[in-house]
Design a protein around this motif. Structure first.
Motif, PDB file in Angstrom:
ATOM      1  N   LEU A 149      21.047  31.933  62.834  1.00  0.00           N
ATOM      2  CA  LEU A 149      22.322  32.623  63.046  1.00  0.00           C
ATOM      3  C   LEU A 149      22.968  33.033  61.721  1.00  0.00           C
ATOM      4  O   LEU A 149      23.609  34.081  61.633  1.00  0.00           O
ATOM      5  N   SER A 150      22.800  32.195  60.697  1.00  0.00           N
ATOM      6  CA  SER A 150      23.335  32.564  59.381  1.00  0.00           C
ATOM      7  C   SER A 150      22.566  33.748  58.811  1.00  0.00           C
ATOM      8  O   SER A 150      23.136  34.601  58.112  1.00  0.00           O
ATOM      9  N   LEU A 151      21.250  33.829  59.120  1.00  0.00           N
ATOM     10  CA  LEU A 151      20.477  35.008  58.720  1.00  0.00           C
ATOM     11  C   LEU A 151      20.986  36.253  59.458  1.00  0.00           C
ATOM     12  O   LEU A 151      21.076  37.344  58.875  1.00  0.00           O
ATOM     13  N   PHE A 152      21.319  36.075  60.734  1.00  0.00           N
ATOM     14  CA  PHE A 152      21.925  37.176  61.490  1.00  0.00           C
ATOM     15  C   PHE A 152      23.224  37.630  60.835  1.00  0.00           C
ATOM     16  O   PHE A 152      23.472  38.844  60.700  1.00  0.00           O
ATOM     17  N   GLU A 153      24.056  36.680  60.435  1.00  0.00           N
ATOM     18  CA  GLU A 153      25.320  37.035  59.781  1.00  0.00           C
ATOM     19  C   GLU A 153      25.065  37.767  58.469  1.00  0.00           C
ATOM     20  O   GLU A 153      25.812  38.696  58.117  1.00  0.00           O
ATOM     21  N   LEU A 154      23.993  37.379  57.762  1.00  0.00           N
ATOM     22  CA  LEU A 154      23.662  38.044  56.505  1.00  0.00           C
ATOM     23  C   LEU A 154      23.225  39.487  56.742  1.00  0.00           C
ATOM     24  O   LEU A 154      23.673  40.407  56.055  1.00  0.00           O
ATOM     25  N   ILE A 155      22.368  39.690  57.742  1.00  0.00           N
ATOM     26  CA  ILE A 155      21.890  41.045  58.037  1.00  0.00           C
ATOM     27  C   ILE A 155      23.031  41.922  58.545  1.00  0.00           C
ATOM     28  O   ILE A 155      23.072  43.127  58.286  1.00  0.00           O
ATOM     29  N   SER A 156      23.979  41.299  59.267  1.00  0.00           N
ATOM     30  CA  SER A 156      25.093  42.083  59.817  1.00  0.00           C
ATOM     31  C   SER A 156      26.007  42.644  58.735  1.00  0.00           C
ATOM     32  O   SER A 156      26.846  43.497  59.011  1.00  0.00           O
ATOM     33  N   LEU A 157      25.825  42.178  57.487  1.00  0.00           N
ATOM     34  CA  LEU A 157      26.599  42.743  56.385  1.00  0.00           C
ATOM     35  C   LEU A 157      26.191  44.188  56.098  1.00  0.00           C
ATOM     36  O   LEU A 157      26.801  44.837  55.248  1.00  0.00           O
ATOM     37  N   ARG A 158      25.172  44.686  56.815  1.00  0.00           N
ATOM     38  CA  ARG A 158      24.794  46.103  56.692  1.00  0.00           C
ATOM     39  C   ARG A 158      25.980  47.014  56.990  1.00  0.00           C
ATOM     40  O   ARG A 158      26.050  48.155  56.505  1.00  0.00           O
ATOM     41  N   GLU A 159      26.935  46.525  57.807  1.00  0.00           N
ATOM     42  CA  GLU A 159      28.108  47.328  58.162  1.00  0.00           C
ATOM     43  C   GLU A 159      28.907  47.730  56.925  1.00  0.00           C
ATOM     44  O   GLU A 159      29.604  48.745  56.936  1.00  0.00           O
ATOM     45  N   LEU A 160      28.804  46.936  55.854  1.00  0.00           N
ATOM     46  CA  LEU A 160      29.548  47.237  54.636  1.00  0.00           C
ATOM     47  C   LEU A 160      28.992  48.466  53.927  1.00  0.00           C
ATOM     48  O   LEU A 160      29.660  49.040  53.065  1.00  0.00           O
ATOM     49  N   PHE A 161      27.762  48.887  54.275  1.00  0.00           N
ATOM     50  CA  PHE A 161      27.115  49.996  53.576  1.00  0.00           C
ATOM     51  C   PHE A 161      27.009  51.254  54.439  1.00  0.00           C
ATOM     52  O   PHE A 161      26.360  52.216  54.046  1.00  0.00           O
ATOM     53  N   ILE A 162      27.653  51.242  55.620  1.00  0.00           N
ATOM     54  CA  ILE A 162      27.564  52.407  56.504  1.00  0.00           C
ATOM     55  C   ILE A 162      28.199  53.638  55.855  1.00  0.00           C
ATOM     56  O   ILE A 162      27.725  54.755  56.012  1.00  0.00           O
ATOM     57  N   GLY A 163      29.255  53.442  55.099  1.00  0.00           N
ATOM     58  CA  GLY A 163      29.908  54.574  54.445  1.00  0.00           C
ATOM     59  C   GLY A 163      29.322  54.936  53.101  1.00  0.00           C
ATOM     60  O   GLY A 163      29.904  55.748  52.366  1.00  0.00           O
ATOM     61  N   ASN A 164      28.149  54.377  52.754  1.00  0.00           N
ATOM     62  CA  ASN A 164      27.530  54.652  51.462  1.00  0.00           C
ATOM     63  C   ASN A 164      27.099  56.114  51.356  1.00  0.00           C
ATOM     64  O   ASN A 164      26.592  56.699  52.312  1.00  0.00           O
ATOM     65  N   SER A 165      27.288  56.704  50.185  1.00  0.00           N
ATOM     66  CA  SER A 165      26.938  58.113  49.982  1.00  0.00           C
ATOM     67  C   SER A 165      25.439  58.321  49.818  1.00  0.00           C
ATOM     68  O   SER A 165      24.947  59.444  49.960  1.00  0.00           O
ATOM     69  N   ASN A 166      24.713  57.246  49.516  1.00  0.00           N
ATOM     70  CA  ASN A 166      23.262  57.345  49.386  1.00  0.00           C
ATOM     71  C   ASN A 166      22.652  57.507  50.779  1.00  0.00           C
ATOM     72  O   ASN A 166      22.847  56.674  51.667  1.00  0.00           O
ATOM     73  N   VAL A 167      21.898  58.593  50.984  1.00  0.00           N
ATOM     74  CA  VAL A 167      21.359  58.901  52.305  1.00  0.00           C
ATOM     75  C   VAL A 167      20.392  57.825  52.774  1.00  0.00           C
ATOM     76  O   VAL A 167      20.414  57.417  53.946  1.00  0.00           O
ATOM     77  N   SER A 168      19.551  57.332  51.882  1.00  0.00           N
ATOM     78  CA  SER A 168      18.561  56.308  52.257  1.00  0.00           C
ATOM     79  C   SER A 168      19.246  55.019  52.694  1.00  0.00           C
ATOM     80  O   SER A 168      18.847  54.403  53.691  1.00  0.00           O
ATOM     81  N   VAL A 169      20.284  54.627  51.958  1.00  0.00           N
ATOM     82  CA  VAL A 169      21.023  53.408  52.304  1.00  0.00           C
ATOM     83  C   VAL A 169      21.738  53.597  53.636  1.00  0.00           C
ATOM     84  O   VAL A 169      21.747  52.699  54.490  1.00  0.00           O
TER      85      VAL A 169
END
Length: 548
Positions: A182-202
Motif C-alpha cells: 500500500l505504501s508503494l501504491f501511495e508512492l506511485i500515486s504521486l504521479r498526480e504531481l506531474f500531470i501538469g508537467n510541460s514535458n510531453v513524455s512525463v
C-alpha cells in the motif's frame, strides 16, 4: 471514450473494494475493543475507519481533468489528507501503545531488555510518522502533504513487521506485507504531481489512464487483496461477522453494478444525442453549400442576360468582355468567371483576362449550358497541399432565343467558409477534396495553422462516403485524437462523389458532458455504502442472537 468509461469505473470499483477491506479491519478491531475496551484498540479501529472514508472519497473523485468536479477540489484535498494521514497515524500510535508479546523461552532479564528495545523501536517509528505528518502540515497545499502518504504507510508497515518478528505475533506478518504494498501504491500515486508537467513524455507517463495509473491501481488491488485475505480468515470464525461480510459484499456488488449500469446508459444516451447533433450539423453544412450553389447560379444567369455581354459575344469584342467579366467577378467576389462562345472556346476570363482561346467544350456544365440548360455543381482541382474544392454554376447566353455562348462562375470553399460554420454551430467542420482536407476549421498547436492536406485514413469512411456515396456517422481518430464524426458526400453534376463534408467533436467532450452525472452517481453509491455499514451490523447482530 469507452476505454475511459471502463477505466473510470475501474478506479471507482478498486477504491471501493479497498474501502470495504478497511471497513472489515475496522469491524475486527471494533469487535476486539467491545471485549477489552482498551485505548490502543480504539485508536486502531478509528484508524481503519479513517482509511475507509479516505478511499471512499478517493473512489468518487473523477480521474479526468476534462470536467468540473462536484466536490470542491480544495475540500477534496483537505478531506483526503485528514483521513489518509489520520488513519495511518492512529494505527501507528495504537501499535506503539499496544504491548508486544515476548518469546516464552527467553529469560526474564532478556525479555525486559527486549521489551525496552521494542518500546524504543516503536517509539522511533511512531515519532518518525508524527514528525513527517507535522512537517507536512507546515507546508501548505495538497502537493506537499501527499508526499508523506507513502512515508506514513511504510511507518505502519514497519511497526506491523516489528510486531510480527518479535515474540509470537507471526500472523501480523501478512498485514505488514499488505501495508508495504500500500505504501508503494501511495508512492506511485504521486504521479498526480506531474500531470501538469510541460514535458510531453512525463505528461504521457503520469496522465490519467496511462501506464503509471494502471500500475497504481494494480498495486492497490494487490495490497487490499492480501489485507482482505488476512482479515477475512478472522471474520469467518464467528456467525455474526460471517453475516456482516455477506451483507457488505452483497451491498457493494449491488451498488457497483447499479453505478456501472447507470453510467453506461448515461454515456450511451449522451453519445446518441451527440451523433444526432452531428448529423444535423453536417446537413447544415450541406445546406450552406446548396445555398451558395443557388446564389452562384443566379449570378451566372444575371451576367448571361446582360445585354452588354450578349452584344460583346455577338460582335466578338474580347476586350470589352474581359472588362465586364473582371468588374462582375470583383463585385460578386467570385473565384473565377469564364465566358465561352457557342463552340466552347474561351473568349473572356475575369480572373485572368489575358488567358483566352482555350477550349472548355469537354466541361460537363458548359456542355449542358450550350444545350440551353442552367446548372450548378461541385468540382475538385489539384492544389499545392490538397485539392481545391469549388462550387460552380453555368448559364447559357442567348440572343434571339439562340445560344451564342455560356457563362461559368465559381467560388472556392476556403477556411473562411468553414469558420462561419464553426461560429454558427460550435463544431469543427472540414471539406475534403477526394480524401484530403481542402478547408477546415481545425487549427494546429500554434493556434493559427490549418490541418489542410491531412488524408482521411479510415477505410470504412472512404468506402461508405466516396465509394458508395452515402453518409457516415460514428467514431474515428483524427491526428491521434478520438472524434465523433458525421460525413456526407460531395457530388458533382453526374452524381459522382468528388469529396466529403465533415463535422466532428472530440470524444472527451462527451465524457466531460456526462462527468458531473457520473461523479454524482459515484458519490451517491459511496454514501449509501457507508450508511449501509450500520444496518449490516445491526441485522447481522440480530440474526446471530436469534440463532443462539
Amino acid at each position: 471514450m469507452l476505454s475511459q468509461f471502463f477505466l473510470q469505473n475501474l478506479h471507482f470499483a478498486v477504491n471501493i473494494l479497498a474501502a470495504m477491506v478497511f471497513s472489515w479491519c475496522f469491524w475486527l478491531y471494533f469487535d476486539v475493543w467491545l471485549a477489552r475496551k482498551r485505548m490502543d484498540e480504539a485508536l486502531k479501529f478509528l484508524g481503519f475507519l479513517f482509511l475507509t472514508v479516505s478511499f471512499v472519497i478517493h473512489a468518487v473523485h473523477l480521474e479526468s481533468t476534462i470536467t468540473e468536479q462536484i466536490i470542491n477540489e480544495l475540500a477534496y484535498e483537505r478531506i483526503l489528507i485528514t483521513t489518509r494521514l489520520g488513519g495511518y497515524l492512529l494505527i501507528a500510535i495504537s501499535l506503539f501503545l499496544e504491548p508486544s508479546l515476548s518469546h516464552p523461552h527467553k529469560n526474564k532479564e532478556q525479555r525486559i531488555k527486549d521489551k525496552v528495545q521494542s518500546r524504543n523501536g516503536e517509539l522511533q517509528g511512531v515519532s518518525g510518522a508524527l514528525m513527517i505528518s507535522m512537517f507536512g502540515a507546515q507546508i501548505p497545499g495538497y502537493v506537499a502533504a501527499s508526499m508523506f502518504f507513502p512515508l506514513a504507510g511504510v511507518s505502519v508497515a514497519l511497526l506491523y513487521l516489528y510486531k510480527s518478528t518479535y515474540g509470537l505475533e507471526f500472523h501480523l506478518r501478512r498485514v505488514a506485507y499488505a501495508f508495504f504494498i500500500l505504501s508503494l501504491f501511495e508512492l506511485i500515486s504521486l504521479r498526480e504531481l506531474f500531470i501538469g508537467n510541460s514535458n510531453v513524455s512525463v505528461f504521457k507517463l503520469a496522465a490519467p489512464f496511462a501506464s503509471l495509473w494502471t500500475l497504481e491501481h494494480l498495486t492497490l488491488f494487490i495490497g487490499v487483496l492480501i489485507l482482505g485475505k488476512w482479515v477475512f480468515s478472522y471474520l469467518l470464525k464467528r456467525l455474526q461477522t460471517q453475516l456482516y461480510i455477506f451483507f457488505s459484499l452483497a451491498i457493494l456488488f449491488i451498488f457497483v453494478i447499479s453505478t456501472l449500469s447507470f453510467t453506461w446508459l448515461l454515456l450511451g444516451n449522451v453519445q446518441k444525442e451527440a451523433e444526432n447533433q452531428l448529423e444535423t450539423s453536417v446537413k447544415v453544412l450541406e445546406y450552406a453549400l446548396d445555398t451558395r450553389k443557388s446564389e452562384l447560379l443566379s449570378d451566372a444567369q444575371v451576367f448571361a442576360q446582360d445585354a452588354k455581354v450578349t452584344d460583346a459575344i455577338s460582335a466578338d469584342q474580347k476586350p470589352q468582355l474581359a472588362n465586364l467579366a473582371s468588374e462582375y467577378l470583383l463585385t460578386k467576389k467570385l473565384s473565377f468567371l469564364t465566358v465561352v462562345n457557342e463552340n466552347g472556346q474561351v473568349v473572356a476570363r475575369g480572373e485572368e483576362p489575358e488567358r483566352i482561346g482555350d477550349s472548355l467544350s469537354s466541361n460537363t456544365l458548359i456542355k449542358r449550358s450550350l444545350l440551353s440548360e442552367s446548372n450548378f455543381s461541385v468540382m475538385s482541382r489539384d492544389g499545392v497541399l490538397a485539392p481545391d474544392v469549388f462550387v460552380s454554376a453555368s448559364a447559357p447566353v442567348k440572343k434571339d432565343n439562340e445560344v451564342i455562348g455560356a457563362v461559368w462562375v465559381g467560388v472556392v470553399t476556403d477556411n473562411a467558409f468553414v469558420d462561419g460554420i464553426y461560429k454558427a454551430t460550435g463544431l469543427n467542420a472540414s471539406i475534403y477534396g477526394e480524401d484530403k482536407i481542402s478547408a477546415t476549421s481545425l487549427v494546429g498547436e500554434d493556434g493559427s495553422s490549418r490541418r489542410v492536406g491531412v488524408i482521411e485514413s479510415n477505410s470504412e469512411i472512404k468506402e461508405q462516403v466516396l465509394g458508395k456515396g452515402e453518409g457516415f456517422t460514428g467514431t474515428t481518430n483524427f491526428l491521434n485524437t478520438p472524434y465523433f464524426v458525421s460525413y456526407l458526400p460531395l457530388k458533382d453534376l453526374d452524381n459522382t462523389p468528388v469529396g466529403m463534408l465533415s463535422v466532428g467533436k472530440p470524444q472527451v467532450t462527451i465524457l466531460a458532458t456526462a462527468g458531473r452525472s457520473i461523479q454524482g452517481s459515484f458519490i451517491v453509491a459511496g454514501i449509501l455504502w457507508l450508511l449501509a455499514i450500520l444496518p449490516s451490523y445491526l441485522i447481522s447482530s440480530y440474526i446471530s442472537k436469534q440463532l443462539k
